[in-house]
Scaffold this active site. Structure first.
Site, short mmCIF file in Angstrom:
data_model
loop_
_atom_site.label_atom_id
_atom_site.label_comp_id
_atom_site.label_asym_id
_atom_site.label_seq_id
_atom_site.Cartn_x
_atom_site.Cartn_y
_atom_site.Cartn_z
N ARG A 72 0.83 4.40 16.78
CA ARG A 72 0.52 3.15 16.13
C ARG A 72 0.11 2.16 17.04
NH1 ARG A 72 1.46 2.39 11.18
NH2 ARG A 72 3.01 4.13 11.09
N ARG A 98 -2.53 0.43 6.61
CA ARG A 98 -1.81 0.83 7.66
C ARG A 98 -0.68 -0.18 8.08
NH1 ARG A 98 -1.86 6.09 7.74
NH2 ARG A 98 -3.95 6.71 6.70
N LEU A 100 0.50 -2.52 10.96
CA LEU A 100 -0.03 -2.82 12.43
C LEU A 100 1.49 -2.97 13.16
CD1 LEU A 100 -2.63 -5.43 11.45
CD2 LEU A 100 -2.91 -3.30 12.61
N ASN A 114 -2.06 -11.15 4.29
CA ASN A 114 -2.04 -9.99 3.48
C ASN A 114 -1.78 -10.25 2.11
OD1 ASN A 114 -1.98 -7.24 2.95
ND2 ASN A 114 0.31 -7.19 2.71
N THR A 115 -2.35 -9.78 1.36
CA THR A 115 -1.85 -9.85 -0.27
C THR A 115 -1.09 -8.64 -0.86
OG1 THR A 115 -2.83 -10.21 -2.35
CG2 THR A 115 -4.30 -9.07 -1.03
N HIS A 116 -0.07 -8.91 -1.57
CA HIS A 116 0.87 -7.92 -1.80
C HIS A 116 0.85 -7.81 -3.27
CE1 HIS A 116 4.00 -4.68 -1.62
NE2 HIS A 116 4.71 -5.29 -2.54
N ASP A 152 5.71 -5.91 4.78
CA ASP A 152 5.94 -6.95 3.79
C ASP A 152 6.87 -8.14 3.72
OD1 ASP A 152 3.63 -5.57 2.53
OD2 ASP A 152 5.00 -4.08 1.54
C1 GRF Z 1 -4.88 -4.95 -3.63
O1 GRF Z 1 -4.41 -4.76 -4.77
C2 GRF Z 1 -3.77 -5.45 -2.73
O2 GRF Z 1 -2.53 -6.05 -3.36
C3 GRF Z 1 -3.11 -4.08 -2.20
O3 GRF Z 1 -3.90 -3.26 -2.14
C4 GRF Z 1 -5.02 -3.51 -3.19
C5 GRF Z 1 -6.37 -3.40 -2.51
O4 GRF Z 1 -7.38 -3.10 -3.59
N1 GRF Z 1 -2.50 -4.35 -0.81
P1 GRF Z 1 -8.87 -3.54 -3.20
O5 GRF Z 1 -9.14 -2.69 -2.13
O6 GRF Z 1 -8.96 -5.05 -2.52
O7 GRF Z 1 -9.65 -3.42 -4.21
#
Ligand code: GRF
Length: 210
Positions: A72, A98, A100, A114-116, A152
């Site tokens: 990694r 992945r 990091l 990041n978006t979760h 996360d």
């Molecule tokens: C998103 O919904 C995000 O929250 C998650 O992975 C998804 C990716 O979707 N981490 P995309 O590739 O942007 O369509």
């Protein structure tokens, strides 16, 4: 900071799949007044739709293949090297599957977003949407956060609640969540690029626009 303060903030977007969030950021960045410039799109695998989206927007794509990586840390170093080769000063994770290694966090401290698809700290990990349905929660949502050494876990920048409706499937809930991500993530990236986000420990505050 390497780039002049009055220029757009150069970012690399990291992807693994469809790239619908990438598309929302590309669309926002098509406006010359947007704060960030996408200098490259990096995927951990070839042949994903996100790379096609980058090409269609005229943004150079790069593949840093996870498959075959020895570890990694070396994979993460290669991702950072690829981003920096294009002048990126931040990494925007958009469906990047992945984790990091700490060497990447050290190279981009509070410079990885990041978006979760859940309201962290609820439902971390790769299965947030089915886990929220299985748990029977009535509200889930979107969390946009800085990335730290734990999965996360980093300082939360913004959260949006999304209701779970009776009869929701993974697909219907994901569609509702992604509609919010596509609206909010580009806004957060713009604020970050304009240096409107101040981080102190786990606390992120938004400064007023100048
Ligand atoms: C998103 O919904 C995000 O929250 C998650 O992975 C998804 C990716 O979707 N981490 P995309 O590739 O942007 O369509």
């Amino acid at each position: 900071m390497a780039h002049p303060p009055d220029s757009r903030f150069p970012v690399a977007v990291l992807v693994s799949g469809s790239g619908s969030n990438l598309q929302a950021i590309l669309d926002a960045a098509a406006d010359p007044s947007y704060g960030a410039e996408i200098v490259t799109v990096i995927s951990d695998r070839p042949g994903v739709r996100a790379l096609d989206r980058a090409a269609a927007a005229g943004i150079p794509g790069a593949v840093v293949a996870w498959k075959g990586s020895t570890d990694r840390a070396s994979f993460s170093a290669a991702v950072c090297d690829a981003a920096e080769a294009y002048g990126a000063e931040a990494l925007i994770l958009a469906g990047f599957m992945r984790i990091l290694a700490p060497n990447a966090i050290a190279r981009f401290p509070n410079r990885i977003l990041n978006t979760h698809p859940a309201l962290l700290p609820a439902f971390p990990g790769a299965h947030a949407i089915p886990e929220a349905i299985a748990h029977g929660v009535k509200l889930t949502g979107v969390t946009i956060h800085f990335v730290d050494e734990e999965v996360d876990h980093g300082p939360i920048i913004r959260q949006v609640a999304v209701p779970v409706e009776p009869g929701d499937t993974e697909a219907t809930l994901q569609a509702r969540i992604q509609a919010e991500e596509h609206r909010v993530y580009p806004e957060v990236i713009d604020a970050f690029a304009r240096r409107r986000l101040e981080v102190a420990g786990r606390s992120v505050t938004w400064k007023e626009p100048v």
